[in-house]
Write a protein that holds these residues in place. Structure first.
Motif, short mmCIF file in Angstrom:
data_model
loop_
_atom_site.label_atom_id
_atom_site.label_comp_id
_atom_site.label_asym_id
_atom_site.label_seq_id
_atom_site.Cartn_x
_atom_site.Cartn_y
_atom_site.Cartn_z
N TRP A 1 0.90 -1.39 0.04
CA TRP A 1 -0.18 0.07 0.08
C TRP A 1 0.90 1.19 0.14
CZ3 TRP A 1 -0.43 3.29 4.18
CH2 TRP A 1 -1.27 4.37 4.10
N ARG B 1 -2.24 2.87 -2.65
CA ARG B 1 -3.50 1.81 -3.24
C ARG B 1 -3.14 0.54 -3.41
NH1 ARG B 1 -1.90 0.43 -8.34
NH2 ARG B 1 -0.16 1.75 -9.06
N TYR C 1 -8.87 -0.24 4.75
CA TYR C 1 -10.23 0.07 4.24
C TYR C 1 -11.20 0.73 5.33
CZ TYR C 1 -14.69 -0.17 1.85
OH TYR C 1 -15.88 -0.11 1.03
N GLY D 1 -10.28 4.27 5.97
CA GLY D 1 -10.69 5.10 5.06
C GLY D 1 -9.33 5.31 4.14
N LEU D 2 -8.31 4.47 4.07
CA LEU D 2 -7.21 4.66 3.38
C LEU D 2 -7.23 3.98 2.09
CD1 LEU D 2 -4.59 4.66 6.45
CD2 LEU D 2 -5.46 6.67 5.41
N LEU D 3 -8.28 3.20 1.83
CA LEU D 3 -8.36 2.50 0.53
C LEU D 3 -9.78 2.78 0.11
CD1 LEU D 3 -6.93 -1.14 0.89
CD2 LEU D 3 -5.99 0.60 -0.45
N ASP D 4 -9.97 3.14 -1.39
CA ASP D 4 -11.31 3.29 -1.62
C ASP D 4 -11.82 2.02 -2.19
OD1 ASP D 4 -9.86 2.84 -4.02
OD2 ASP D 4 -10.27 4.81 -5.00
N ARG D 5 -11.26 0.87 -2.41
CA ARG D 5 -11.75 -0.55 -2.82
C ARG D 5 -10.77 -1.67 -2.13
NH1 ARG D 5 -8.40 -2.56 -6.18
NH2 ARG D 5 -7.08 -0.95 -7.61
N ARG D 6 -11.30 -2.75 -2.16
CA ARG D 6 -10.65 -3.98 -1.60
C ARG D 6 -10.20 -4.53 -2.66
NH1 ARG D 6 -12.88 -5.55 4.20
NH2 ARG D 6 -14.21 -3.81 4.63
#
Length: 368
Positions: A208, A214, A240, A243-248
């Motif tokens: 990440w 990402r 996730y 809030g540090l990822l917008d998708r898994r």
């Protein structure tokens, strides 16, 4: 020193105090999880931190390590325009198992037991032996008959006592668990002890960070006992949730076709292992696990991610190992399983990262 979090059984909810040497659920004898829900630090706050996995201190149940060997922060290199490889064999003991072993040894160092015991097909035992040596902890490693001579040599070089069990990987584990029940013994189990998973999750925290906050579309992960995959699932949930990822990313689990109990359960739509798994010889000895204790958790993690299971043949393993070697990467046969699974186009247009988990010098080339 911060109190250790409690452990608990994910099956029946029994709790074990954080400072206890108990290694399993007192009723079902199953593996334990950790009552620990950290919040990872934002990307920009990592600048200037120590260049090891301990830079992710907010996500680790232990801090201020005494037994670290500088593990973590392994390189990420391109294999194709869509697939990169993380060179986790570039660790102090030449395998990704250092990520979890340092956590177990640190925990044992603080507990101060009479001895540490572990069971392994090679790499985990080597890592435990090395970090116990760092912490001056007496260590015994139980290994199955047929374990690579090079791995046995490495374990013994670190000063650990090696006990070769006349049987397979399961037999070695059974002997180790009997030893673990003796008083004042710390069982450094990379399967039963959840601290190991909280070490392996740093693999994803590093990805990440290296990818600028990402993750790829797919994380392709080898699965025997599933410690890297379950660690990856922990890290994805942490990132996730913060809030540090917008998708898994999807988790793709790879097994050797010769020993694939989880892939078979997946195909049957089962939530747990079904029946008895036939075991055939495989070059991927590190993932040749017939009955992984965390099977239910592994299947659920893959399902929840929208992932899948893949299997690879012995020919695919051999060809993938030679292919990586031709690219300058000499990786042991277990460690090439993920590249074997995706190198011929299974990903389509999706991006992915594969781990190269162990150095080729540990076991040599796979032979026909």
């Amino acid at each position: 020193m911060t109190p250790l979090p409690d452990r608990y059984c994910p099956t029946d909810g029994n709790r074990v105090p954080g400072d206890s040497l108990a290694w399993c659920c007192p009723s079902c004898r199953g593996p334990l999880d950790l009552d620990f829900a950290p919040t990872p630090a934002p990307l920009k706050s990592l600048t200037g931190r120590v260049n090891s996995l301990w830079r992710y201190a907010e996500t680790l149940p232990l801090s201020s390590p005494s037994v670290s060997l500088g593990e973590g922060r392994t390189p990420l290199v391109e294999l194709t325009d869509r697939v990169s490889a993380k060179l986790d064999y570039m660790m102090p003991t030449l395998s990704f198992k250092d990520r979890g072993a340092v956590m177990l040894a640190e925990l044992a160092f603080r507990a101060g037991p009479r001895r540490v015991v572990a069971d392994s097909s090679g790499n985990a035992g080597t890592a435990i032996a090395a970090y116990c040596a760092r912490g001056r902890l007496p260590c015994t490693v139980y290994v199955p008959l047929g374990t690579s001579a090079k791995k046995l040599e490495q374990i013994e070089a670190h000063g650990a006592r090696v006990e070769v069990v006349d049987g397979d990987r399961e037999a070695a584990g059974a002997v180790a668990r009997r030893a673990a029940d003796e008083p004042d013994t710390f069982y450094a189990s990379h399967v039963y002890n959840p601290y190991f998973l909280h070490g392996t999750k740093t693999y994803v925290h590093e990805l990440w960070e290296d990818l600028g906050g990402r993750l790829p579309d797919v994380l392709v992960l080898p699965v025997g006992n599933g410690t890297l995959l379950l660690g990856a699932a922990l890290a994805v949930a942490e990132l996730y949730g913060a809030g540090l990822l917008d998708r898994r990313p999807a988790l793709w689990a790879v097994q050797a076709a010769a020993v694939a109990p989880l892939a078979r359960a997946w195909e049957e739509g089962a939530e747990e292992l079904t029946g008895t798994t036939p075991v055939a010889p495989t070059h991927a000895e590190g993932i040749a696990i017939a009955r992984p204790p965390r099977a239910r958790q592994i299947l659920r993690a893959v399902r929840d991610s929208g992932g899948t299971f893949l299997t690879v043949t012995e020919d695919q393993i051999r060809h993938a190992q030679l292919d990586l070697a031709s690219r300058g990467l000499y990786v042991e046969s277990t460690g090439v399983a993920c590249w074997a699974a995706v190198r011929e186009g299974a990903l389509g247009n999706r991006s992915a990262v594969v781990p190269l988990c162990g150095a080729g010098l540990k076991s040599g080339l796979a032979r026909a």
